[in-house]
Design a protein around this motif. Sequence first.
Motif, PDB file in Angstrom:
ATOM      1  N   LEU A 158       4.115  10.696   3.737  1.00 17.49           N
ATOM      2  CA  LEU A 158       4.000   9.360   4.271  1.00 17.49           C
ATOM      3  C   LEU A 158       4.940   8.910   5.205  1.00 17.49           C
ATOM      4  O   LEU A 158       4.734   8.287   6.170  1.00 17.49           O
ATOM      5  CB  LEU A 158       4.008   8.198   2.868  1.00 17.49           C
ATOM      6  CG  LEU A 158       2.790   8.512   1.946  1.00 17.49           C
ATOM      7  CD1 LEU A 158       2.937   7.479   0.868  1.00 17.49           C
ATOM      8  CD2 LEU A 158       1.526   8.304   2.628  1.00 17.49           C
ATOM      9  N   ALA A 194       4.115  10.287   8.473  1.00 15.41           N
ATOM     10  CA  ALA A 194       3.033   9.298   9.022  1.00 15.41           C
ATOM     11  C   ALA A 194       3.508   7.894   9.285  1.00 15.41           C
ATOM     12  O   ALA A 194       2.606   7.057   9.522  1.00 15.41           O
ATOM     13  CB  ALA A 194       1.583   9.181   7.841  1.00 15.41           C
ATOM     14  N   THR A 219      -3.297  10.769   5.338  1.00 11.53           N
ATOM     15  CA  THR A 219      -2.380  10.730   6.395  1.00 11.53           C
ATOM     16  C   THR A 219      -3.025  11.797   7.647  1.00 11.53           C
ATOM     17  O   THR A 219      -2.759  11.492   8.878  1.00 11.53           O
ATOM     18  CB  THR A 219      -0.994  11.433   6.180  1.00 11.53           C
ATOM     19  OG1 THR A 219      -1.292  12.638   5.275  1.00 11.53           O
ATOM     20  CG2 THR A 219      -0.430  10.447   5.110  1.00 11.53           C
TER      21      THR A 219
END
Lengths: 438, 438
Positions: free
Chosen positions: A44, A47, A400
């Motif tokens: 994450l 991303a 993602t």
Amino acid sequence: MSRQLHLNGFLKGAGEYHAGWRVPGNPPDAGVNFPFLAEQVQRLEAATFDSVFLPDLLGVPDDPPEVTERIAWSNDTLEPTTVLAALSTITSRIGLMATASTSYNQPYTLARIFASLDHLSKGRAGWNVVTSLNDAEARNFGFSAHLGHDVRYRRAEEFFDVVAGLWDSFDDGAVWADAASGRFFDPEGLHWLNHHGEFFDVAGPLNIRRPPQGRPVIAQAGSSGPGRALAARIADVVFTRALPLPDAQAYYASLKEQAAGLGREPLVLPELATVVAPTRAEAEDRFAAVRELLDPRVALADVQYWAGVDLTGLPLDAPLPPLPASSPRSAGAQAEIYAQAARDNLTIGDLVRIVADGDGAIIGTPADVADHIEEYFTQGAADGFNVSFPWQPETLVDFTDLVVPELRRRGLFRTEYAGTTLRDHLGLSRPASRHAAR
Amino acid sequence: MSRQLHLNGFLKGAGEYHAGWRVPGNPPDAGVNFPFLAEQVQRLEAATFDSVFLPDLLGVPDDPPEVTERIAWSNDTLEPTTVLAALSTITSRIGLMATASTSYNQPYTLARIFASLDHLSKGRAGWNVVTSLNDAEARNFGFSAHLGHDVRYRRAEEFFDVVAGLWDSFDDGAVWADAASGRFFDPEGLHWLNHHGEFFDVAGPLNIRRPPQGRPVIAQAGSSGPGRALAARIADVVFTRALPLPDAQAYYASLKEQAAGLGREPLVLPELATVVAPTRAEAEDRFAAVRELLDPRVALADVQYWAGVDLTGLPLDAPLPPLPASSPRSAGAQAEIYAQAARDNLTIGDLVRIVADGDGAIIGTPADVADHIEEYFTQGAADGFNVSFPWQPETLVDFTDLVVPELRRRGLFRTEYAGTTLRDHLGLSRPASRHAAR
């Protein structure tokens, strides 16, 4: 710079969907497996999500045994503030948020923990203020039943004020650490709180310098009247349930107006669960396979939990029973479920089906998800989303890898972090201390 | 295998000596600087220490302002359980212990936090059980003064029993995570606590599987009667003050006997502060330079703190005032100081000098320190040491680089870790659950 979309990753053991833990290939110890979690948080961060967020419960909920034994997350999960501390060392940019209860903690303790997390992460900590939900939690803290809704919110208001006051114990720069003179801090820059209130007596000062963000980011998810009032007054970020567009717009407008009256402008992030695949048929097939794994008793218990009523023995084709007089677990969630059931004429069985179907999850292509996000974001319904993942890591990886690139193509989402703190990511300024010269 | 020496590293911001933070080159933010701490913990791990240990205080002590402003650690320090969690990710073998108070916490919360730390570290967590020390802490938790000594210890006994009971909520292996059947755990293997006591009502169960060590390692440092009784009953490791050999032997024998009566055999680790250099003269010079940095008012406040009496306005050549009737901060420490003063006919000024001189620190060569360790270890006074570092990193680096090799040369200390958990390092077995079949 144009308005920024904000994405928070809501991480819950093996996944947010009740049967998510049963998906083949999931580790059997997802709730206590830090490397499993860490890999997803790092994904994450790659991303450029604003933050991750860990929910919390202070006990095993009071479900019937045949339900409890089929649930993973609430039975077996790491304590979230320790997890955030561990995450602080293996990430460098993503915000780190967790739930902590104002009903069953002491403000001095939480003020220290979140100040400490903010230092450990160099300004990336956030606290989701909750008043806790259920009787099972209360019974782990010396109460026979959960505190009433009103008293919980009064306590939460006071709790927050104490914590915020403690974070301002030392002025910025007051810790001199002047080795030459031997004076460690500026005595003019240290403030006792001397708080005496309905619930707490706290002298202070907090024994740690002011957090890097001045104040860790505050999240709140209240949807009842007192919950919204608290959110409007203290929240930087408001998490909401997934709602149809008109309802989401109405909530957004109302909360923004209430907060504006206090000179504040919190960000509103509705929940968004997604099952994404290159084609809609693939996404539906993928979800259908996991839906098969959900025991209907678990879905029923979920309806019962949020509706705050006992549904035992009622037929599935019956409507919800009349609203009980007793104080519900969550007045906001209860009101929303009853309103939804009344508006759409839903039986208990319909509500169970809605839960089993993913409770508003978007199941489709990356474009479907991006369309939904863009619509809510541009039509006054959201400043971003609290993205949950029905089962992990698969639905997280799909988000993602498939959705984020689509959001970036549309110019909706950042391609790199511009700042270093969670406040930077959210576009929030660093609050001055209450003791700072005006 | 021959009897093993155990070394714990006691880490306190910029150092244990009150003026340690003033040593040139120390970072001015040592108390909140995780990389500074992490480097030292990694160094202790490379030196195969059993564990590190972080003390704690729940407030800024009530010293006169001219003293408080000259103290570093207790004014500005990270919350220790979050620090242990962060350390768990950057170490792989060394044990991770921290103080947490039974007077100002809730057992459900601490049980979760230490279970979580034990999972995060794969079996390296330890909890130093304290009842807290001072009125300033009490005033941060709704009390006007510190709880009395007896009630604190009664509460500590009950608190520990609740925590230990909660750690056994799930039997080992009871969390099946059986994806095929959808049953997450064995219902026969989950136990409610249903504790109803003088201080706590806690239903349980804890919402996390049993810790890897079964039970995190328990440390205790009580020296009063109730403190020793608690240590004998629950401690795996007992931390004690630095004492002359005969006193240390007497304590060691007495505690071992008391514990043996309960079928237990805790390890006794006296404190050991060292300033080491290749020659004794160099070590003395090095300490003298830092001693110059200590304000005598700070040393006086330290005497006053542990003696539990107000020394304001008394001449330095006077003896300690008569023992006050009121309940002291630490009955054990008070008794030890009064006994020492009576035996050696010490004035207040003498006691201040003892603190300023390092309060029993060994200042000398690596052989001097190793001789001390060997003597206590082989003469029935210690199973190892709780090694504190007057200023960091210098005295810590000197210990690992100069003393540890000498201990290894003498065959007293391991050259590599034999196991992976803190219990392994300490030679302690993994306790069976109270619910396990006998």
